[in-house]
Structure formats: C-alpha cells, structure tokens
Design an enzyme around this catalytic site. Structure first.
Site, short mmCIF file in Angstrom:
data_model
loop_
_atom_site.label_atom_id
_atom_site.label_comp_id
_atom_site.label_asym_id
_atom_site.label_seq_id
_atom_site.Cartn_x
_atom_site.Cartn_y
_atom_site.Cartn_z
N GLY A 169 0.72 -1.02 -0.10
CA GLY A 169 -0.14 -0.11 -0.05
C GLY A 169 0.92 1.23 -0.04
N GLN B 100 3.01 9.95 0.69
CA GLN B 100 4.55 9.42 0.89
C GLN B 100 5.49 9.67 -0.22
OE1 GLN B 100 2.36 5.56 1.96
NE2 GLN B 100 4.35 5.22 3.00
N CYS C 139 5.52 0.33 7.45
CA CYS C 139 5.35 1.34 6.42
C CYS C 139 6.48 1.53 5.65
CB CYS C 139 4.85 2.65 7.19
SG CYS C 139 4.52 3.87 6.45
N LEU C 140 6.40 1.75 4.12
CA LEU C 140 7.52 2.29 3.52
C LEU C 140 8.18 3.63 3.95
CD1 LEU C 140 5.80 1.26 0.01
CD2 LEU C 140 7.83 0.25 1.16
N HIS D 156 -4.81 1.75 7.28
CA HIS D 156 -3.53 2.21 7.38
C HIS D 156 -3.22 3.24 6.33
CE1 HIS D 156 1.07 1.67 7.74
NE2 HIS D 156 0.93 2.32 6.74
N GLU D 157 -3.60 3.14 5.26
CA GLU D 157 -3.26 4.22 4.06
C GLU D 157 -4.01 5.37 4.16
OE1 GLU D 157 -0.81 3.93 2.44
OE2 GLU D 157 -0.38 1.81 3.07
N HIS E 292 -2.70 8.21 6.83
CA HIS E 292 -1.57 8.93 5.81
C HIS E 292 -2.52 10.09 5.47
CE1 HIS E 292 2.12 6.73 5.83
NE2 HIS E 292 1.44 5.54 5.50
#
Ligand code: QAP
Ligand code: CO
Length: 173
Positions: A45, A50, A95-96, A137-138, A141
């Site tokens: 994701g 990000q 998380c990236l 989660h996304e 953000h």
C-alpha cells in the site's frame, strides 16, 4: 514521473491531504508512477503523501494466496470515506515511510469504504482481512497519521530510540 518515498521523521508526512477534484492526466501520471515504486520497494500500500503529493489518493495491492501481486489486483482509491466499520483485529504493520519497523497495531476487522476511481466514478468496497487493515493504514496517511502514533508510550519511546540509531548507522555507512 520520478518519485521517492518520504521517510519519518519528515514533517511532510504530517500534512492533511487535500480532496482530489480533477481526475486528469496529472493524477493518472502520479498513480502510474506510484505503482512501480510500490512494487520495487516491496510495498502492499502507498498513499500519495508518501511520495510528496498530499492529495487524497492511495494505491493497494494485497498479495494473493501464492504471495503474488498481479496488476489486475491493484486498487486505486481517490477521496475514500469509511461508511461502516466493525470488529477488532491486530496485525504486525510496517510502512514504506518508516523502513524496517514492524509493530502490532489494532484496527477494525471489516469495513465498507466509498471512494472514486481514477476517472472519478463512485465505488463501494466491503473489505476484511489484510485489505481492510491496509485501507485503514493508508487512510490514516491522508490525515497525517502514522502507525507508530498508535503505539503505547513505552513502545513509542523504544521505537524512537531504535529508529534514531538506525538513521545514524545509515548516515555513517
Ligand atoms: C501498509 O505497508 C500496511 O519497513 C503498507 O523495509 C502494512 O507496504 C498495510 C515495507 C501492514 C497492512 C498491513 C516496509 C517494505 C512495506 C518496510 C507496506 C520495508 C519494506 C510496507
Ligand atoms: Co504507511
């Protein structure tokens, strides 16, 4: 479009993402560039913020039973809104934007989300399992929220200490 991942503690991750109003080629170019970046970095994701584009857009590609992520399974969500949520589940998230850290996070188990696709068409999706977790989660953000914000005080302190150490080691190598 050349994109790079914004990493914690960069303040740009704390912005509130803006509603998408035009479903034009600049949106499509961004989404088309996010997908290969997510694949190359082993993500499931990725939110636009990000990659330094604070707009309400995110992509998801949850691995299937064989661990594959074919492009047919790619979901692009623009302006998502959760309309229903139920239950509780815990999953070890990463998380990236917070590389190499994974912690158990509590989320809703199932949800219904309304969103638009890249052409502005309205969609509804019922999600459970990893997809449901990834959507939450996304979507966090989009509000400037990271999964580490959900840790207990003690775990967050432990994270900060370990993360600072990692950044220091990265710089010196
Ligand atoms: C969010 O996360 C997510 O630390 C997507 O070194 C996480 O794609 C949704 C990644 C868990 C549901 C469950 C993280 C890759 C990827 C790293 C990701 C790393 C390399 C994270
Ligand atoms: Co993330």
């Amino acid at each position: 479009m050349k994109l790079t991942i914004v990493e914690y503690p960069d303040k740009r991750l704390r912005m509130k993402s803006k509603e998408v109003k035009s479903f034009d080629s600049s949106l499509h170019n961004l989404l088309d560039s996010m997908y290969p970046l997510m694949m190359d970095t082993n993500g499931i994701g990725l939110a636009a913020i990000q990659v330094n584009h604070p707009i309400r857009a995110l992509i998801l590609n949850i691995p299937d039973e064989d661990g594959e992520q074919p492009k047919e399974n790619l979901i692009e969500m623009i302006n998502p809104v959760i309309t229903n949520k139920e239950g509780e589940t815990v999953y070890q998230e990463g998380c990236l934007s917070v590389p190499k850290f994974y912690e158990d996070i509590k989320r809703y188990e199932t949800l219904t989300v309304n969103y638009q696709d890249r052409d502005g068409n309205t969609k509804t999706l019922d999600a459970e399992g990893l997809l449901s977790i990834a959507i939450q989660h996304e979507m966090d953000h989009l509000e400037g929220i990271l999964f580490i914000d959900k840790l207990s005080y003690a775990r967050r302190k432990k994270f900060e200490k370990e993360y600072k150490r990692m950044l220091k080691e990265r710089k010196s190598s």
